[in-house]
Design a protein around this motif. Structure first.
Motif, PDB file in Angstrom:
ATOM      1  N   GLN A  48       0.837  -1.194   0.000  1.00 32.26           N
ATOM      2  CA  GLN A  48       0.000   0.000   0.000  1.00 32.26           C
ATOM      3  C   GLN A  48       0.876   1.250   0.000  1.00 32.26           C
ATOM      4  N   ALA A  49       0.326   2.333  -0.536  1.00 34.15           N
ATOM      5  CA  ALA A  49       1.016   3.625  -0.499  1.00 34.15           C
ATOM      6  C   ALA A  49       0.815   4.232   0.885  1.00 34.15           C
ATOM      7  N   SER A  50       1.320   3.528   1.883  1.00 29.55           N
ATOM      8  CA  SER A  50       1.073   3.859   3.287  1.00 29.55           C
ATOM      9  C   SER A  50       2.076   4.896   3.783  1.00 29.55           C
ATOM     10  N   LEU A  51       1.804   5.406   4.991  1.00 29.81           N
ATOM     11  CA  LEU A  51       2.755   6.324   5.610  1.00 29.81           C
ATOM     12  C   LEU A  51       4.101   5.645   5.840  1.00 29.81           C
ATOM     13  N   ASP A  52       4.083   4.367   6.193  1.00 25.14           N
ATOM     14  CA  ASP A  52       5.339   3.651   6.414  1.00 25.14           C
ATOM     15  C   ASP A  52       6.134   3.538   5.124  1.00 25.14           C
ATOM     16  N   ALA A  53       5.465   3.201   4.021  1.00 23.81           N
ATOM     17  CA  ALA A  53       6.164   3.124   2.735  1.00 23.81           C
ATOM     18  C   ALA A  53       6.727   4.481   2.355  1.00 23.81           C
ATOM     19  N   ARG A  54       5.938   5.536   2.505  1.00 20.03           N
ATOM     20  CA  ARG A  54       6.420   6.879   2.189  1.00 20.03           C
ATOM     21  C   ARG A  54       7.611   7.250   3.051  1.00 20.03           C
ATOM     22  N   ARG A  55       7.551   6.931   4.329  1.00 20.64           N
ATOM     23  CA  ARG A  55       8.659   7.247   5.241  1.00 20.64           C
ATOM     24  C   ARG A  55       9.947   6.556   4.795  1.00 20.64           C
ATOM     25  N   GLN A  56       9.842   5.283   4.452  1.00 23.69           N
ATOM     26  CA  GLN A  56      11.044   4.536   4.082  1.00 23.69           C
ATOM     27  C   GLN A  56      11.645   5.037   2.768  1.00 23.69           C
ATOM     28  N   ILE A  57      10.786   5.416   1.829  1.00 24.81           N
ATOM     29  CA  ILE A  57      11.296   5.982   0.579  1.00 24.81           C
ATOM     30  C   ILE A  57      11.904   7.360   0.837  1.00 24.81           C
ATOM     31  N   ALA A  58      11.213   8.188   1.618  1.00 23.50           N
ATOM     32  CA  ALA A  58      11.739   9.520   1.937  1.00 23.50           C
ATOM     33  C   ALA A  58      13.081   9.420   2.647  1.00 23.50           C
ATOM     34  N   ARG A  59      13.224   8.448   3.537  1.00 21.94           N
ATOM     35  CA  ARG A  59      14.504   8.242   4.222  1.00 21.94           C
ATOM     36  C   ARG A  59      15.622   7.992   3.213  1.00 21.94           C
ATOM     37  N   ARG A  60      15.330   7.115   2.235  1.00 22.20           N
ATOM     38  CA  ARG A  60      16.367   6.778   1.252  1.00 22.20           C
ATOM     39  C   ARG A  60      16.693   7.970   0.362  1.00 22.20           C
ATOM     40  N   ILE A  61      15.696   8.764   0.026  1.00 22.93           N
ATOM     41  CA  ILE A  61      15.948   9.966  -0.759  1.00 22.93           C
ATOM     42  C   ILE A  61      16.857  10.915   0.010  1.00 22.93           C
ATOM     43  N   ARG A  62      16.588  11.103   1.298  1.00 21.56           N
ATOM     44  CA  ARG A  62      17.447  11.998   2.093  1.00 21.56           C
ATOM     45  C   ARG A  62      18.849  11.428   2.256  1.00 21.56           C
ATOM     46  N   GLU A  63      18.959  10.123   2.361  1.00 28.38           N
ATOM     47  CA  GLU A  63      20.284   9.508   2.495  1.00 28.38           C
ATOM     48  C   GLU A  63      21.110   9.681   1.224  1.00 28.38           C
ATOM     49  N   LEU A  64      20.484   9.482   0.068  1.00 27.43           N
ATOM     50  CA  LEU A  64      21.223   9.459  -1.198  1.00 27.43           C
ATOM     51  C   LEU A  64      21.290  10.812  -1.890  1.00 27.43           C
ATOM     52  N   ARG A  65      20.292  11.659  -1.673  1.00 30.72           N
ATOM     53  CA  ARG A  65      20.228  12.985  -2.272  1.00 30.72           C
ATOM     54  C   ARG A  65      20.305  12.925  -3.806  1.00 30.72           C
ATOM     55  N   PRO A  66      19.400  12.194  -4.440  1.00 32.10           N
ATOM     56  CA  PRO A  66      19.440  12.073  -5.902  1.00 32.10           C
ATOM     57  C   PRO A  66      18.904  13.317  -6.598  1.00 32.10           C
ATOM     58  N   GLU A  67      19.412  13.564  -7.781  1.00 27.11           N
ATOM     59  CA  GLU A  67      18.831  14.611  -8.632  1.00 27.11           C
ATOM     60  C   GLU A  67      17.483  14.159  -9.182  1.00 27.11           C
ATOM     61  N   VAL A  68      17.419  12.874  -9.519  1.00 25.68           N
ATOM     62  CA  VAL A  68      16.258  12.313 -10.206  1.00 25.68           C
ATOM     63  C   VAL A  68      15.821  11.042  -9.489  1.00 25.68           C
ATOM     64  N   VAL A  69      14.510  10.879  -9.354  1.00 25.34           N
ATOM     65  CA  VAL A  69      13.925   9.627  -8.870  1.00 25.34           C
ATOM     66  C   VAL A  69      13.121   9.028 -10.012  1.00 25.34           C
ATOM     67  N   LEU A  70      13.295   7.729 -10.238  1.00 22.78           N
ATOM     68  CA  LEU A  70      12.558   7.022 -11.277  1.00 22.78           C
ATOM     69  C   LEU A  70      11.668   5.973 -10.621  1.00 22.78           C
ATOM     70  N   THR A  71      10.423   5.888 -11.082  1.00 23.43           N
ATOM     71  CA  THR A  71       9.508   4.876 -10.552  1.00 23.43           C
ATOM     72  C   THR A  71       8.575   4.385 -11.643  1.00 23.43           C
ATOM     73  N   GLN A  72       7.692   3.450 -11.267  1.00 27.97           N
ATOM     74  CA  GLN A  72       6.753   2.867 -12.222  1.00 27.97           C
ATOM     75  C   GLN A  72       5.408   3.572 -12.125  1.00 27.97           C
ATOM     76  N   THR A  73       4.636   3.455 -13.199  1.00 34.20           N
ATOM     77  CA  THR A  73       3.379   4.195 -13.260  1.00 34.20           C
ATOM     78  C   THR A  73       2.352   3.697 -12.240  1.00 34.20           C
ATOM     79  N   TRP A  74       1.566   4.626 -11.738  1.00 34.73           N
ATOM     80  CA  TRP A  74       0.464   4.307 -10.832  1.00 34.73           C
ATOM     81  C   TRP A  74      -0.873   4.254 -11.570  1.00 34.73           C
ATOM     82  N   ALA A  75      -0.849   4.354 -12.890  1.00 33.83           N
ATOM     83  CA  ALA A  75      -2.087   4.302 -13.678  1.00 33.83           C
ATOM     84  C   ALA A  75      -2.731   2.920 -13.570  1.00 33.83           C
ATOM     85  N   LEU A  76      -4.033   2.887 -13.615  1.00 34.47           N
ATOM     86  CA  LEU A  76      -4.755   1.610 -13.562  1.00 34.47           C
ATOM     87  C   LEU A  76      -4.650   0.870 -14.894  1.00 34.47           C
TER      88      LEU A  76
END
Length: 245
Positions: free
Chosen positions: A98-126
């Motif tokens: 699920q797109a839960s608060l826990d999932a968001r927290r863990q992704i946000a943590r990794r973004i802050r750790e790595l400090r990327p210019e760009v994030v790539l992900t897969q589509t959320w379209a149905l």
């Protein structure tokens, strides 16, 4: 020779230095996006993978614990083939992500750790080009979108700053593959071949699905279609580019 006016612009990636790729499962990156990663690492960029689940529910013939171990090892081999050495696999539940608060927290943590210019992900379209999108893929895409904003906000998940000392970080762009593209990335030649090899590294998983040959043909065909109208480009990956900062 001028470009076909219907062709999408090429994504400017020559100066790209750090990218974080966030997906739901082992093998998700290998359905086209890993070829772009092969291009970026060859250009000197540092690319990290964050998998939200271990894909433990993905092999009907294997107990989830055994499947997770198999898929992690296959993902490590796939990463090596495209020049990725930084792989993190979380333990969020495969099949019920699920797109839960826990999932968001863990992704946000990794973004802050790595400090990327760009994030790539897969589509959320149905609905996607190959049918109806997987629930976990949709959840991963949405969680990543929200986490990019969370990572830049000091008042969201305050423990990341106050307890873990991770300063807010604003990723410049979000790239989404599998969505209606706004740009294309040239993956002709070696990047495509390395990307296809990375898919084939998921040998046992693909055997559960009937083998890699048909999937390889599909990916090559889709990449050729995305390159239409681009002179000198035989294969391309389409991405939707969203400016975030």
């Amino acid at each position: 020779m001028s470009k076909d006016p219907a062709a999408l612009p090429e994504y400017p990636d020559a100066e790209l230095r750090r990218v974080l790729c966030v997906v739901a499962h082992p093998d998700d990156m290998e359905y086209g996006a890993s070829a772009a990663v092969a291009r970026w690492t060859a250009q000197g960029a540092e690319v990290s993978y964050l998998l939200l689940t271990a894909g433990e529910a993905g092999m009907r013939s294997q107990d989830p614990e055994e499947a997770a171990a198999i898929r992690a090892e296959e993902q490590r081999r796939a990463c090596e083939l495209v020049g990725v050495t930084d792989l993190v696999i979380l333990d969020l539940p495969d099949g019920t992500l699920q797109a839960s608060l826990d999932a968001r927290r863990q992704i946000a943590r990794r973004i802050r750790e790595l400090r990327p210019e760009v994030v790539l992900t897969q589509t959320w379209a149905l609905e996607v080009g190959w049918g109806l999108n997987h629930a976990d893929h949709r959840a991963a895409g949405l969680a990543t979108l929200d986490a990019i904003r969370d990572a830049d906000n000091p008042w969201v998940f305050r423990e990341l700053l106050e307890q873990e000392r991770l300063e807010p970080w604003a990723a410049r762009e979000l790239l989404v593959f599998g969505a209606g593209p706004t740009h294309v990335i040239d993956i002709s030649g070696e990047p495509l071949q390395r990307g296809l090899a990375s898919l084939e590294a998921h040998e046992q998983y693909l055997a559960e699905l009937g083998g890699a040959a048909e999937t390889r043909e599909m990916l090559e065909s889709m990449a050729a279609q995305q390159a239409q109208g681009l002179p000198g480009v035989d294969h391309a990956l389409g991405v939707a580019v969203h400016r975030m900062a």
